[in-house]
Motif scaffolding. Structure first.
Motif, PDB file in Angstrom:
ATOM      1  N   ALA A 161       0.861  -1.182   0.000  1.00 60.32           N
ATOM      2  CA  ALA A 161       0.000   0.000   0.000  1.00 60.32           C
ATOM      3  C   ALA A 161       0.897   1.232   0.000  1.00 60.32           C
ATOM      4  O   ALA A 161       1.868   1.313   0.753  1.00 60.32           O
ATOM      5  CB  ALA A 161      -0.909  -0.008   1.227  1.00 60.32           C
ATOM      6  N   HIS A 162       0.584   2.179  -0.877  1.00 58.56           N
ATOM      7  CA  HIS A 162       1.394   3.393  -0.965  1.00 58.56           C
ATOM      8  C   HIS A 162       0.525   4.574  -1.382  1.00 58.56           C
ATOM      9  O   HIS A 162      -0.516   4.410  -2.005  1.00 58.56           O
ATOM     10  CB  HIS A 162       2.560   3.204  -1.939  1.00 58.56           C
ATOM     11  N   ARG A 163       0.975   5.745  -0.970  1.00 55.25           N
ATOM     12  CA  ARG A 163       0.288   7.001  -1.282  1.00 55.25           C
ATOM     13  C   ARG A 163       1.300   8.020  -1.756  1.00 55.25           C
ATOM     14  O   ARG A 163       2.415   8.077  -1.243  1.00 55.25           O
ATOM     15  CB  ARG A 163      -0.390   7.579  -0.039  1.00 55.25           C
ATOM     16  N   VAL A 164       0.905   8.837  -2.704  1.00 53.82           N
ATOM     17  CA  VAL A 164       1.701   9.992  -3.089  1.00 53.82           C
ATOM     18  C   VAL A 164       1.307  11.108  -2.127  1.00 53.82           C
ATOM     19  O   VAL A 164       0.131  11.477  -2.041  1.00 53.82           O
ATOM     20  CB  VAL A 164       1.429  10.400  -4.551  1.00 53.82           C
ATOM     21  N   THR A 165       2.280  11.625  -1.358  1.00 54.92           N
ATOM     22  CA  THR A 165       1.987  12.667  -0.373  1.00 54.92           C
ATOM     23  C   THR A 165       2.417  14.051  -0.834  1.00 54.92           C
ATOM     24  O   THR A 165       2.071  15.046  -0.207  1.00 54.92           O
ATOM     25  CB  THR A 165       2.660  12.339   0.975  1.00 54.92           C
ATOM     26  N   TYR A 166       3.179  14.119  -1.938  1.00 54.12           N
ATOM     27  CA  TYR A 166       3.625  15.409  -2.473  1.00 54.12           C
ATOM     28  C   TYR A 166       4.133  15.215  -3.890  1.00 54.12           C
ATOM     29  O   TYR A 166       4.791  14.216  -4.180  1.00 54.12           O
ATOM     30  CB  TYR A 166       4.777  15.969  -1.615  1.00 54.12           C
ATOM     31  N   THR A 167       3.821  16.149  -4.769  1.00 54.59           N
ATOM     32  CA  THR A 167       4.505  16.274  -6.058  1.00 54.59           C
ATOM     33  C   THR A 167       4.694  17.748  -6.344  1.00 54.59           C
ATOM     34  O   THR A 167       3.813  18.572  -6.060  1.00 54.59           O
ATOM     35  CB  THR A 167       3.737  15.642  -7.247  1.00 54.59           C
ATOM     36  N   ALA A 168       5.858  18.080  -6.878  1.00 53.59           N
ATOM     37  CA  ALA A 168       6.096  19.435  -7.352  1.00 53.59           C
ATOM     38  C   ALA A 168       5.191  19.674  -8.561  1.00 53.59           C
ATOM     39  O   ALA A 168       4.750  18.729  -9.217  1.00 53.59           O
ATOM     40  CB  ALA A 168       7.562  19.598  -7.738  1.00 53.59           C
ATOM     41  N   ASP A 169       4.935  20.916  -8.865  1.00 53.80           N
ATOM     42  CA  ASP A 169       4.098  21.262 -10.012  1.00 53.80           C
ATOM     43  C   ASP A 169       4.963  21.912 -11.077  1.00 53.80           C
ATOM     44  O   ASP A 169       5.349  23.062 -10.918  1.00 53.80           O
ATOM     45  CB  ASP A 169       2.987  22.208  -9.574  1.00 53.80           C
ATOM     46  N   PRO A 170       5.314  21.161 -12.112  1.00 53.85           N
ATOM     47  CA  PRO A 170       4.941  19.802 -12.471  1.00 53.85           C
ATOM     48  C   PRO A 170       6.012  18.778 -12.088  1.00 53.85           C
ATOM     49  O   PRO A 170       7.168  19.132 -11.832  1.00 53.85           O
ATOM     50  CB  PRO A 170       4.829  19.868 -13.997  1.00 53.85           C
ATOM     51  N   THR A 171       5.608  17.530 -12.063  1.00 52.36           N
ATOM     52  CA  THR A 171       6.524  16.392 -11.916  1.00 52.36           C
ATOM     53  C   THR A 171       6.211  15.413 -13.035  1.00 52.36           C
ATOM     54  O   THR A 171       5.042  15.125 -13.294  1.00 52.36           O
ATOM     55  CB  THR A 171       6.354  15.706 -10.550  1.00 52.36           C
ATOM     56  N   ILE A 172       7.255  14.916 -13.686  1.00 54.09           N
ATOM     57  CA  ILE A 172       7.084  13.918 -14.741  1.00 54.09           C
ATOM     58  C   ILE A 172       7.748  12.633 -14.272  1.00 54.09           C
ATOM     59  O   ILE A 172       8.911  12.633 -13.875  1.00 54.09           O
ATOM     60  CB  ILE A 172       7.677  14.389 -16.081  1.00 54.09           C
ATOM     61  N   TRP A 173       6.988  11.552 -14.290  1.00 58.22           N
ATOM     62  CA  TRP A 173       7.427  10.231 -13.858  1.00 58.22           C
ATOM     63  C   TRP A 173       7.496   9.286 -15.056  1.00 58.22           C
ATOM     64  O   TRP A 173       6.715   9.414 -15.990  1.00 58.22           O
ATOM     65  CB  TRP A 173       6.422   9.581 -12.931  1.00 58.22           C
ATOM     66  N   LEU A 174       8.347   8.295 -14.951  1.00 55.53           N
ATOM     67  CA  LEU A 174       8.314   7.133 -15.825  1.00 55.53           C
ATOM     68  C   LEU A 174       8.013   5.962 -14.904  1.00 55.53           C
ATOM     69  O   LEU A 174       8.710   5.756 -13.904  1.00 55.53           O
ATOM     70  CB  LEU A 174       9.649   6.928 -16.530  1.00 55.53           C
TER      71      LEU A 174
END
Length: 110
Positions: free
Chosen positions: A84-97
């Motif tokens: 189980a995992h949660r995203v608790t923060y992302t910069a605006d913008p963040t690009i993931w692969l």
């Protein structure tokens, strides 16, 4: 052809998901986040491993059994199946692969 780094969506969209490659047992996905945070009561739990790499921006994830992990540009993390995992923060913008390994069914529309 989809390029990995240009920003393709606006902050009002929250997150954008684009499949780059889909084959039996593997899916490669580009994710664009704009300050996205997962609800505390709605963790992601997948039946397959997911390897994520931050191409630009920054993110923080909270993984059951491991705690919080901050990722900056060029940093990667393996999220084991069933974690189980949660995203608790992302910069605006963040690009993931994201590379999904062992996926046996299409992801839910969302």
């Amino acid at each position: 052809m989809l390029k990995l780094l240009p920003i393709l969506s606006g902050a009002d969209e929250g997150e954008r998901f684009d499949d780059l490659l889909r084959r039996p047992g593997v899916r490669i996905e580009r994710i664009e986040s704009h300050g996205h945070v997962a609800p505390a009561d709605q963790p992601y739990v997948q039946d397959w491993d997911e390897w994520v790499l931050v191409l630009s921006g920054a993110a923080e994830l909270d993984l059951d059994g491991t705690g919080r992990c901050r990722l900056g540009m060029g940093e990667a993390l393996l999220i084991p199946a069933g974690t189980a995992h949660r995203v608790t923060y992302t910069a605006d913008p963040t690009i993931w692969l994201a590379i999904h390994l062992g996926e046996t069914e299409p992801p839910a529309a969302g």
